[in-house]
Design a protein around this motif. Structure first.
Motif, PDB file in Angstrom:
ATOM      1  N   THR A 122       0.832  -1.204   0.000  1.00 40.63           N
ATOM      2  CA  THR A 122       0.000   0.000   0.000  1.00 40.63           C
ATOM      3  C   THR A 122       0.866   1.252   0.000  1.00 40.63           C
ATOM      4  OG1 THR A 122      -1.762  -1.148   1.200  1.00 40.63           O
ATOM      5  CG2 THR A 122      -1.793   1.254   1.256  1.00 40.63           C
ATOM      6  N   LEU A 123       1.886   1.243   0.848  1.00 41.80           N
ATOM      7  CA  LEU A 123       2.806   2.380   0.934  1.00 41.80           C
ATOM      8  C   LEU A 123       3.595   2.548  -0.358  1.00 41.80           C
ATOM      9  CD1 LEU A 123       4.254   4.556   2.724  1.00 41.80           C
ATOM     10  CD2 LEU A 123       5.870   2.739   3.344  1.00 41.80           C
ATOM     11  N   GLY A 124       4.090   1.425  -0.882  1.00 36.56           N
ATOM     12  CA  GLY A 124       4.890   1.475  -2.100  1.00 36.56           C
ATOM     13  C   GLY A 124       6.381   1.345  -1.864  1.00 36.56           C
ATOM     14  N   ALA A 125       6.813   1.131  -0.599  1.00 35.11           N
ATOM     15  CA  ALA A 125       8.241   1.038  -0.296  1.00 35.11           C
ATOM     16  C   ALA A 125       8.475   0.050   0.834  1.00 35.11           C
ATOM     17  CB  ALA A 125       8.810   2.399   0.083  1.00 35.11           C
ATOM     18  N   PHE A 126       9.653  -0.572   0.817  1.00 38.08           N
ATOM     19  CA  PHE A 126      10.055  -1.533   1.841  1.00 38.08           C
ATOM     20  C   PHE A 126      11.486  -1.221   2.270  1.00 38.08           C
ATOM     21  CE2 PHE A 126      12.127  -5.778   2.649  1.00 38.08           C
ATOM     22  CZ  PHE A 126      11.557  -5.991   3.902  1.00 38.08           C
ATOM     23  N   PHE A 127      11.675  -1.005   3.571  1.00 30.91           N
ATOM     24  CA  PHE A 127      12.974  -0.647   4.137  1.00 30.91           C
ATOM     25  C   PHE A 127      13.877  -1.868   4.266  1.00 30.91           C
ATOM     26  CE2 PHE A 127      15.474  -0.528   8.102  1.00 30.91           C
ATOM     27  CZ  PHE A 127      16.305   0.555   7.863  1.00 30.91           C
ATOM     28  N   LEU A 128      15.116  -1.743   3.778  1.00 26.99           N
ATOM     29  CA  LEU A 128      16.101  -2.808   3.925  1.00 26.99           C
ATOM     30  C   LEU A 128      17.052  -2.540   5.081  1.00 26.99           C
ATOM     31  CD1 LEU A 128      17.170  -3.318   0.186  1.00 26.99           C
ATOM     32  CD2 LEU A 128      15.494  -4.652   1.477  1.00 26.99           C
ATOM     33  N   ASN A 129      17.651  -1.343   5.084  1.00 21.85           N
ATOM     34  CA  ASN A 129      18.672  -1.008   6.066  1.00 21.85           C
ATOM     35  C   ASN A 129      19.064   0.455   5.894  1.00 21.85           C
ATOM     36  OD1 ASN A 129      20.539  -1.657   8.156  1.00 21.85           O
ATOM     37  ND2 ASN A 129      22.203  -1.872   6.673  1.00 21.85           N
ATOM     38  N   HIS A 130      19.879   0.952   6.791  1.00 23.78           N
ATOM     39  CA  HIS A 130      20.526   2.250   6.596  1.00 23.78           C
ATOM     40  C   HIS A 130      21.915   2.187   7.206  1.00 23.78           C
ATOM     41  CE1 HIS A 130      20.314   3.564  10.800  1.00 23.78           C
ATOM     42  NE2 HIS A 130      19.056   3.164  10.830  1.00 23.78           N
ATOM     43  N   PRO A 131      22.906   2.798   6.568  1.00 24.23           N
ATOM     44  CA  PRO A 131      24.244   2.869   7.165  1.00 24.23           C
ATOM     45  C   PRO A 131      24.237   3.854   8.336  1.00 24.23           C
ATOM     46  CG  PRO A 131      24.174   4.083   5.095  1.00 24.23           C
ATOM     47  CD  PRO A 131      22.849   3.395   5.230  1.00 24.23           C
ATOM     48  N   ASP A 159      21.767  12.603   7.983  1.00 15.71           N
ATOM     49  CA  ASP A 159      20.576  11.816   8.281  1.00 15.71           C
ATOM     50  C   ASP A 159      20.914  10.330   8.167  1.00 15.71           C
ATOM     51  OD1 ASP A 159      17.858  11.104   8.718  1.00 15.71           O
ATOM     52  OD2 ASP A 159      17.157  12.785   7.510  1.00 15.71           O
ATOM     53  N   GLU A 160      19.926   9.498   8.447  1.00 14.46           N
ATOM     54  CA  GLU A 160      20.021   8.085   8.120  1.00 14.46           C
ATOM     55  C   GLU A 160      19.662   7.952   6.642  1.00 14.46           C
ATOM     56  OE1 GLU A 160      18.772   5.998  12.358  1.00 14.46           O
ATOM     57  OE2 GLU A 160      17.226   6.378  10.855  1.00 14.46           O
ATOM     58  N   LEU A 161      20.565   7.418   5.843  1.00  9.95           N
ATOM     59  CA  LEU A 161      20.313   7.252   4.424  1.00  9.95           C
ATOM     60  C   LEU A 161      19.609   5.912   4.227  1.00  9.95           C
ATOM     61  CD1 LEU A 161      22.840   8.006   1.546  1.00  9.95           C
ATOM     62  CD2 LEU A 161      21.004   6.317   1.377  1.00  9.95           C
ATOM     63  N   TYR A 162      18.295   5.981   4.054  1.00  7.23           N
ATOM     64  CA  TYR A 162      17.485   4.773   3.949  1.00  7.23           C
ATOM     65  C   TYR A 162      17.678   4.074   2.606  1.00  7.23           C
ATOM     66  CZ  TYR A 162      14.514   4.902   8.124  1.00  7.23           C
ATOM     67  OH  TYR A 162      14.043   4.828   9.402  1.00  7.23           O
ATOM     68  N   LEU A 163      17.841   2.765   2.669  1.00  9.35           N
ATOM     69  CA  LEU A 163      17.853   1.930   1.476  1.00  9.35           C
ATOM     70  C   LEU A 163      16.463   1.315   1.365  1.00  9.35           C
ATOM     71  CD1 LEU A 163      21.252   0.049   2.056  1.00  9.35           C
ATOM     72  CD2 LEU A 163      20.862   2.387   1.232  1.00  9.35           C
ATOM     73  N   ILE A 164      15.661   1.792   0.410  1.00  7.99           N
ATOM     74  CA  ILE A 164      14.285   1.319   0.293  1.00  7.99           C
ATOM     75  C   ILE A 164      14.049   0.692  -1.073  1.00  7.99           C
ATOM     76  CG2 ILE A 164      13.382   2.984   1.961  1.00  7.99           C
ATOM     77  CD1 ILE A 164      12.258   4.535  -0.498  1.00  7.99           C
ATOM     78  N   GLU A 165      13.304  -0.376  -1.068  1.00 10.37           N
ATOM     79  CA  GLU A 165      12.925  -1.086  -2.289  1.00 10.37           C
ATOM     80  C   GLU A 165      11.533  -0.621  -2.714  1.00 10.37           C
ATOM     81  OE1 GLU A 165      13.041  -5.612  -2.466  1.00 10.37           O
ATOM     82  OE2 GLU A 165      10.880  -5.206  -2.515  1.00 10.37           O
ATOM     83  N   LEU A 166      11.430  -0.024  -3.897  1.00 17.55           N
ATOM     84  CA  LEU A 166      10.122   0.364  -4.406  1.00 17.55           C
ATOM     85  C   LEU A 166       9.323  -0.897  -4.729  1.00 17.55           C
ATOM     86  CD1 LEU A 166      10.876   3.355  -6.812  1.00 17.55           C
ATOM     87  CD2 LEU A 166      10.189   3.409  -4.410  1.00 17.55           C
ATOM     88  N   GLN A 167       8.053  -0.919  -4.312  1.00 17.35           N
ATOM     89  CA  GLN A 167       7.227  -2.103  -4.516  1.00 17.35           C
ATOM     90  C   GLN A 167       6.573  -2.129  -5.899  1.00 17.35           C
ATOM     91  OE1 GLN A 167       7.315  -4.593  -1.818  1.00 17.35           O
ATOM     92  NE2 GLN A 167       9.014  -3.156  -1.931  1.00 17.35           N
ATOM     93  N   GLU A 168       6.169  -0.989  -6.375  1.00 18.70           N
ATOM     94  CA  GLU A 168       5.578  -0.888  -7.712  1.00 18.70           C
ATOM     95  C   GLU A 168       6.159   0.352  -8.384  1.00 18.70           C
ATOM     96  OE1 GLU A 168       1.262  -1.540  -8.058  1.00 18.70           O
ATOM     97  OE2 GLU A 168       1.269  -1.988  -5.914  1.00 18.70           O
ATOM     98  N   PRO A 169       7.387   0.244  -8.882  1.00 17.66           N
ATOM     99  CA  PRO A 169       8.082   1.416  -9.444  1.00 17.66           C
ATOM    100  C   PRO A 169       7.275   2.152 -10.508  1.00 17.66           C
ATOM    101  CG  PRO A 169       9.592  -0.424  -9.239  1.00 17.66           C
ATOM    102  CD  PRO A 169       8.229  -0.960  -8.939  1.00 17.66           C
TER     103      PRO A 169
END
Length: 277
Positions: A122-131, A159-169
């Protein structure tokens, strides 16, 4: 002169377990969001700490704003949000909203891995990690959009640089990006993942903000916004670009103290209050 018709905005700020800070200064984030809403006399705000009673507040709300670290909607609660969006609701999702459930992995069970749930679709993004906290440049890909009006072509943040996977690019209009070819997280830092699916095909670009339509409504996600206080920080160290010794600042506001991020939030509220998709 006639006054604008009042609109309801529901704000969710909180950590997990319920009532915890989960490494963030939730009180500060909540206060700043409410201050921005208070600038608009026609906005009436309701506030909760998680999604437990979302079905109670969403029907009368025009906009949902979330800043969470841990709480995420259950399958049933996600359906409430999805149906509300499809009917015309708008969701301004910040920072940890792309996270959610984490499970231990490995024999020692000391490492954790994020688990994808229905709310990520629903959101469109999934968090993997941040350095570790670092300084980086954010690029604005469309400066004419209602959400990026008034922003420079690029700006620096710590900031925290979020690594996010787009769910429906294909459904996402990307508005903010940065460049980071590889995740520089030291071994054992943050979360583990199988593959760096946050990296775009060019091998260097990562998405930090986008807008997507959902039915008659829409979602805006902005990955920026970490903040912590002396009593809530859990950051073990930071990138040398922030502090040469790697020492974590005990009080950290990061993007919240920058004009571009504040502009993004104000623009997001304008959009959520009825601005064009």
């Amino acid at each position: 002169m006639s006054q604008p018709k009042p609109i309801r905005v529901h704000v969710i700020t909180g950590g997990f377990p319920p009532g915890s800070a989960a490494g963030h200064d939730m009180d500060y984030a909540r206060l700043r969001i409410l201050q921005l809403l208070y600038e608009r006399p026609h906005v009436l705000a309701t506030v909760t700490n998680d999604f437990t009673d979302i079905a109670k507040w969403l029907p009368a709300s025009r906009l949902l704003i979330t800043y969470v670290a841990g709480p995420y909607p259950s399958e049933e609660q996600n359906q409430v949000i999805r149906q509300w969006l499809e009917a015309g609701g708008r969701w301004l999702a910040l920072h940890g909203t792309s996270g959610g459930k984490a499970v231990p992995v490995g024999e020692q069970r000391s490492a954790r891995k994020m688990v994808k749930t229905s709310h990520h679709a629903t959101l469109g993004a999934f968090f993997l990690n941040h350095p570790p906290l670092r300084k980086f440049r954010v690029h604005v890909t469309d400066r004419e959009h209602v959400l990026t009006k008034g922003l420079p072509a690029s700006f620096e943040v710590i900031d925290e640089l979020y690594l996010i996977e787009l769910q429906e690019p294909a459904t996402c209009q990307v508005l903010l990006t940065t460049e980071l070819a590889t995740d520089p997280s030291p071994p054992g830092f943050g979360f583990v993942y199988d593959k760096d699916t946050a990296l775009l095909p060019d091998g260097k670009t990562r998405v930090l903000g986008y807008i997507r339509e959902v039915g008659k409504g829409g979602v805006v996600y902005i990955a920026l916004g970490h903040c912590h206080s002396p009593t809530t920080t859990v950051q073990p160290f930071v990138d040398p670009g922030v502090d040469i010794a790697g020492s974590t600042p005990t009080l950290f506001r990061g993007a919240w103290e920058t004009e571009p991020f504040e502009r993004l939030l104000r623009n997001g509220i304008t959009w959520g209050s009825g601005g064009e998709l």
